[in-house]
Design a protein around this motif. Structure first.
Motif, PDB file in Angstrom:
ATOM      1  N   TYR A  44      33.060  22.306 -14.400  1.00 22.85           N
ATOM      2  CA  TYR A  44      33.025  21.336 -15.504  1.00 22.85           C
ATOM      3  C   TYR A  44      33.088  22.048 -16.855  1.00 22.85           C
ATOM      4  O   TYR A  44      32.603  23.167 -17.011  1.00 22.85           O
ATOM      5  CB  TYR A  44      31.745  20.506 -15.439  1.00 22.85           C
ATOM      6  N   ASN A  45      33.643  21.371 -17.836  1.00 23.61           N
ATOM      7  CA  ASN A  45      33.655  21.886 -19.208  1.00 23.61           C
ATOM      8  C   ASN A  45      32.357  21.586 -19.944  1.00 23.61           C
ATOM      9  O   ASN A  45      31.927  22.355 -20.810  1.00 23.61           O
ATOM     10  CB  ASN A  45      34.821  21.279 -19.994  1.00 23.61           C
ATOM     11  N   VAL A  46      31.751  20.442 -19.627  1.00 18.00           N
ATOM     12  CA  VAL A  46      30.506  20.028 -20.279  1.00 18.00           C
ATOM     13  C   VAL A  46      29.568  19.502 -19.204  1.00 18.00           C
ATOM     14  O   VAL A  46      30.010  18.843 -18.251  1.00 18.00           O
ATOM     15  CB  VAL A  46      30.758  18.925 -21.336  1.00 18.00           C
ATOM     16  N   GLY A  47      28.270  19.785 -19.339  1.00 17.63           N
ATOM     17  CA  GLY A  47      27.310  19.317 -18.352  1.00 17.63           C
ATOM     18  C   GLY A  47      26.000  18.882 -18.976  1.00 17.63           C
ATOM     19  O   GLY A  47      25.593  19.396 -20.020  1.00 17.63           O
ATOM     20  N   PHE A  48      25.334  17.931 -18.333  1.00 15.68           N
ATOM     21  CA  PHE A  48      24.013  17.451 -18.744  1.00 15.68           C
ATOM     22  C   PHE A  48      23.111  17.565 -17.511  1.00 15.68           C
ATOM     23  O   PHE A  48      23.257  16.798 -16.559  1.00 15.68           O
ATOM     24  CB  PHE A  48      24.087  16.016 -19.253  1.00 15.68           C
ATOM     25  N   LEU A  49      22.200  18.517 -17.536  1.00 21.08           N
ATOM     26  CA  LEU A  49      21.412  18.847 -16.350  1.00 21.08           C
ATOM     27  C   LEU A  49      19.926  18.744 -16.674  1.00 21.08           C
ATOM     28  O   LEU A  49      19.471  19.287 -17.690  1.00 21.08           O
ATOM     29  CB  LEU A  49      21.745  20.262 -15.858  1.00 21.08           C
ATOM     30  N   PHE A  50      19.175  18.066 -15.795  1.00 20.75           N
ATOM     31  CA  PHE A  50      17.769  17.815 -16.061  1.00 20.75           C
ATOM     32  C   PHE A  50      16.958  17.848 -14.779  1.00 20.75           C
ATOM     33  O   PHE A  50      17.465  17.590 -13.692  1.00 20.75           O
ATOM     34  CB  PHE A  50      17.585  16.436 -16.724  1.00 20.75           C
ATOM     35  N   ALA A  51      15.673  18.130 -14.920  1.00 22.16           N
ATOM     36  CA  ALA A  51      14.744  18.031 -13.803  1.00 22.16           C
ATOM     37  C   ALA A  51      14.352  16.574 -13.622  1.00 22.16           C
ATOM     38  O   ALA A  51      14.202  15.830 -14.593  1.00 22.16           O
ATOM     39  CB  ALA A  51      13.511  18.891 -14.061  1.00 22.16           C
ATOM     40  N   TYR A  52      14.162  16.170 -12.374  1.00 17.82           N
ATOM     41  CA  TYR A  52      13.835  14.775 -12.076  1.00 17.82           C
ATOM     42  C   TYR A  52      12.451  14.411 -12.599  1.00 17.82           C
ATOM     43  O   TYR A  52      11.497  15.167 -12.484  1.00 17.82           O
ATOM     44  CB  TYR A  52      13.891  14.533 -10.570  1.00 17.82           C
ATOM     45  N   SER A  53      12.358  13.224 -13.182  1.00 19.99           N
ATOM     46  CA  SER A  53      11.097  12.677 -13.668  1.00 19.99           C
ATOM     47  C   SER A  53      11.005  11.233 -13.194  1.00 19.99           C
ATOM     48  O   SER A  53      11.783  10.384 -13.623  1.00 19.99           O
ATOM     49  CB  SER A  53      11.042  12.738 -15.207  1.00 19.99           C
ATOM     50  N   MET A  54      10.077  10.951 -12.299  1.00 16.98           N
ATOM     51  CA  MET A  54       9.974   9.611 -11.719  1.00 16.98           C
ATOM     52  C   MET A  54       9.481   8.600 -12.749  1.00 16.98           C
ATOM     53  O   MET A  54       8.587   8.891 -13.548  1.00 16.98           O
ATOM     54  CB  MET A  54       9.026   9.626 -10.524  1.00 16.98           C
ATOM     55  N   ARG A  55      10.073   7.396 -12.724  1.00 16.83           N
ATOM     56  CA  ARG A  55       9.697   6.331 -13.638  1.00 16.83           C
ATOM     57  C   ARG A  55       9.222   5.110 -12.858  1.00 16.83           C
ATOM     58  O   ARG A  55       9.751   4.794 -11.792  1.00 16.83           O
ATOM     59  CB  ARG A  55      10.886   5.924 -14.531  1.00 16.83           C
ATOM     60  N   GLN A  56       8.252   4.428 -13.423  1.00 15.45           N
ATOM     61  CA  GLN A  56       7.761   3.199 -12.804  1.00 15.45           C
ATOM     62  C   GLN A  56       8.872   2.145 -12.776  1.00 15.45           C
ATOM     63  O   GLN A  56       9.816   2.205 -13.544  1.00 15.45           O
ATOM     64  CB  GLN A  56       6.553   2.670 -13.567  1.00 15.45           C
ATOM     65  N   LYS A  57       8.732   1.198 -11.892  1.00 14.63           N
ATOM     66  CA  LYS A  57       9.653   0.070 -11.699  1.00 14.63           C
ATOM     67  C   LYS A  57      10.881   0.436 -10.872  1.00 14.63           C
ATOM     68  O   LYS A  57      11.535  -0.441 -10.316  1.00 14.63           O
ATOM     69  CB  LYS A  57      10.115  -0.551 -13.024  1.00 14.63           C
ATOM     70  N   THR A  58      11.231   1.712 -10.810  1.00 16.30           N
ATOM     71  CA  THR A  58      12.446   2.083 -10.080  1.00 16.30           C
ATOM     72  C   THR A  58      12.225   1.994  -8.575  1.00 16.30           C
ATOM     73  O   THR A  58      11.091   2.003  -8.080  1.00 16.30           O
ATOM     74  CB  THR A  58      12.885   3.517 -10.424  1.00 16.30           C
ATOM     75  N   ARG A  59      13.325   1.934  -7.826  1.00 18.71           N
ATOM     76  CA  ARG A  59      13.246   1.912  -6.362  1.00 18.71           C
ATOM     77  C   ARG A  59      12.603   3.200  -5.838  1.00 18.71           C
ATOM     78  O   ARG A  59      11.819   3.166  -4.880  1.00 18.71           O
ATOM     79  CB  ARG A  59      14.647   1.741  -5.778  1.00 18.71           C
ATOM     80  N   ALA A  60      12.914   4.329  -6.465  1.00 17.99           N
ATOM     81  CA  ALA A  60      12.317   5.595  -6.043  1.00 17.99           C
ATOM     82  C   ALA A  60      10.801   5.554  -6.183  1.00 17.99           C
ATOM     83  O   ALA A  60      10.071   6.089  -5.331  1.00 17.99           O
ATOM     84  CB  ALA A  60      12.897   6.745  -6.859  1.00 17.99           C
ATOM     85  N   TYR A  61      10.306   4.934  -7.239  1.00 19.41           N
ATOM     86  CA  TYR A  61       8.867   4.839  -7.478  1.00 19.41           C
ATOM     87  C   TYR A  61       8.190   4.061  -6.342  1.00 19.41           C
ATOM     88  O   TYR A  61       7.082   4.401  -5.912  1.00 19.41           O
ATOM     89  CB  TYR A  61       8.619   4.160  -8.815  1.00 19.41           C
TER      90      TYR A  61
END
Length: 518
Positions: free
Chosen positions: A385-402
């Motif tokens: 890729y020429n440009v990337g946006f990379l982050f560590a996961y941070s769980m949020r309330q209300k989401t299916r993952a939560y």
């Protein structure tokens, strides 16, 4: 500021609010605030409106203090929210003493929090030290006059109801920076994808699109103001669907990219993104057109063909992958496999030669193993890729993952994996950019370089930053006198060096978008 008046000039206020873009990739300054005087009947109530940009990928930011200065209005990426949310709470504590002093001087100050954070944390915001007077969700800005009137009576006021149809389409944004070369145009709101990590559907609501006519009117207005680049914005921008024209409501449902699926049934009818992109690109042949943030599932061939054919639609696509592991992608509910994503990448590059690609990646999602992580590393290397946006996961309330998954990857492991992804991305991006050394790139000049007043800064078609000397150059239009490039000019630059984030070069001549592609 809206002047004190017998009535309430809501359109000006909403236009100012709507001038905040909803890009999911741009950072914001959560400590900024803006004093707004909104007339309610015959009185003007001072309101200190704190941005609430942190509960989803497309929240609001506000300009700096009302001292005549103004800045760009941006929103943070998904994983930046927690730090920005804490910054809002810290800022509220700073305002506590100011509000007390104003109360003693009988000059009451009302504090409001607007946007996604307001919708997500309404109860906590209202009850935490009783400091905030007004809470308005992203679909409640038309209700601000009533909320302010309630606050003026000494009560707290809130409206965080989400709408199925609010797009603020009839409110044209107020451009806060005169003479700007770039602008953002919001074309839709909300999201239907329901990715398991994402809170957007719960804070921004379901997808709804602006009528094409109102978008074209706004882009034409920007063109008349001299803007040279417009970015079409939406949480899922390429699923745009204008249902306002009755004669198009029986059109067939869109066809997804091969190997992609959704958790919802595709809605038939309406004018789609390809039609909008076609119409927008015809308004001004000297205006560059970009769009973000798309979902990989919504790239039909007609969109790719249009990008390849039109000289003023940038040959740059954002293809958010999030992970290189099919197992993790399934847990994320992304609707595709690693193989389907790579097939799309190859198809895009075959359809648009020389296309620049960017992507999003999340490190340490629920259940991610070391093998999953290495598959993401290999995807970064394979696609380059020429440009990337990379982050560590941070769980949020209300989401299916939560509700359904466990955030079981330790913080230190997330950070290690993130740093590994960043290192690989930079290595591959540097190689991709080094391939441009010796080539000529068309650059839209944005202004002086931040590091040197003797250099100019701009971006090429692929949205990569280009730095070059501020020197006298030829004008390709035929002017014999040498000229100096100004913001908004197109300059042909020969690239002499490259890094993972920046190209450097020497200016050859000032030109036009049409001439450079002739």
């Amino acid at each position: 500021k809206a002047e004190t008046a017998p009535g309430c000039r809501v359109p000006e206020v909403l236009g100012w609010l709507r001038s905040a873009p909803t890009s999911p990739c741009a950072p914001c300054s959560p400590l900024s605030a803006c004093s707004v005087s909104l007339p309610i009947t015959n009185s003007s109530l001072p309101l200190l409106a704190l941005p609430a940009p942190v509960a989803c990928t497309s929240g609001w930011g506000l300009p700096g203090p009302a001292s005549g200065s103004s800045g760009s209005l941006r929103s943070p990426s998904l994983p930046q929210r927690e730090k920005a949310e804490q910054a809002i709470w810290n800022r509220l504590q700073h305002l506590k003493a100011l509000k007390a002093r104003r109360q003693q001087d009988r000059l009451p100050l009302r504090i409001g929090i607007l946007g996604c954070m307001a919708e997500r944390l309404k109860e906590e915001i209202l009850h935490r030290e009783k400091l905030v007077d007004i809470v308005a969700g992203p679909d409640a800005y038309r209700d601000l006059p009533r909320l302010l009137a309630v606050a003026e009576s000494g009560q707290q006021a809130a409206n965080v109801l989400l709408s199925l149809d609010e797009t603020y389409a009839d409110i044209l944004p107020v451009q806060t920076s005169a003479g700007g070369t770039t602008a953002f145009v919001s074309i839709m709101r909300g999201c239907d994808n329901m990715c398991s990590y994402c809170i957007v559907p719960f804070t921004r609501g379901r997808e709804r699109s602006r009528p094409i006519a109102s978008i074209l009117q706004e882009v034409k207005m920007l063109s008349d103001q001299g803007v040279k680049e417009v970015t079409l914005l939406g949480q899922n921008v390429n699923s745009f669907q204008d249902m306002s024209e009755v004669q198009f409501q029986s059109a067939a449902a869109p066809v997804l990219s091969r190997g992609f699926s959704t958790v919802y049934k595709a809605k038939p009818g309406g004018l789609r993104f390809a039609h909008l992109l076609d119409q927008v690109s015809r308004i001004d042949p000297e205006m560059r057109i970009r769009f973000t943030s798309p979902h990989p599932k919504d790239f039909p061939d007609e969109v790719l063909q249009l990008i390849q054919e039109r000289h003023n639609i940038c040959k740059q696509l954002h293809l958010p992958a999030q992970s290189g592991s099919t197992r993790v992608l399934e847990a994320m509910r992304r609707g595709y496999t690693r193989e389907a994503y790579l097939e799309l990448v190859h198809h895009v590059r075959d359809s648009i030669p020389g296309v620049s690609l960017s992507s999003d990646f999340i490190a340490g999602f629920c259940g991610e193993t070391e093998e999953d992580h290495q598959q993401t590393v290999s995807l970064l290397r394979e696609v380059r890729y020429n440009v990337g946006f990379l982050f560590a996961y941070s769980m949020r309330q209300k989401t299916r993952a939560y509700h359904r998954l466990q955030d079981d990857v330790p913080v230190d492991v997330k950070q290690r994996r993130l740093q590994e992804l960043i290192a690989v991305f930079r290595e591959e991006a540097a190689r991709a950019n080094e391939a441009m050394v010796g080539q000529s790139q068309l650059v839209l000049v944005e202004g002086p370089s931040k590091r040197s007043a003797s250099e100019l800064c701009g971006r090429n078609d692929g949205n990569i930053k280009v730095i070059f000397p501020d020197a006298e150059i030829k004008d390709a239009a035929g002017c014999k006198a040498l000229v100096r490039a100004q913001p908004g000019d197109y300059v042909l630059v020969k690239v002499t060096s490259a890094s993972s984030q920046t190209l450097k070069g020497v200016p050859l001549c000032r030109t036009t978008l049409a001439c450079s592609t002739a």
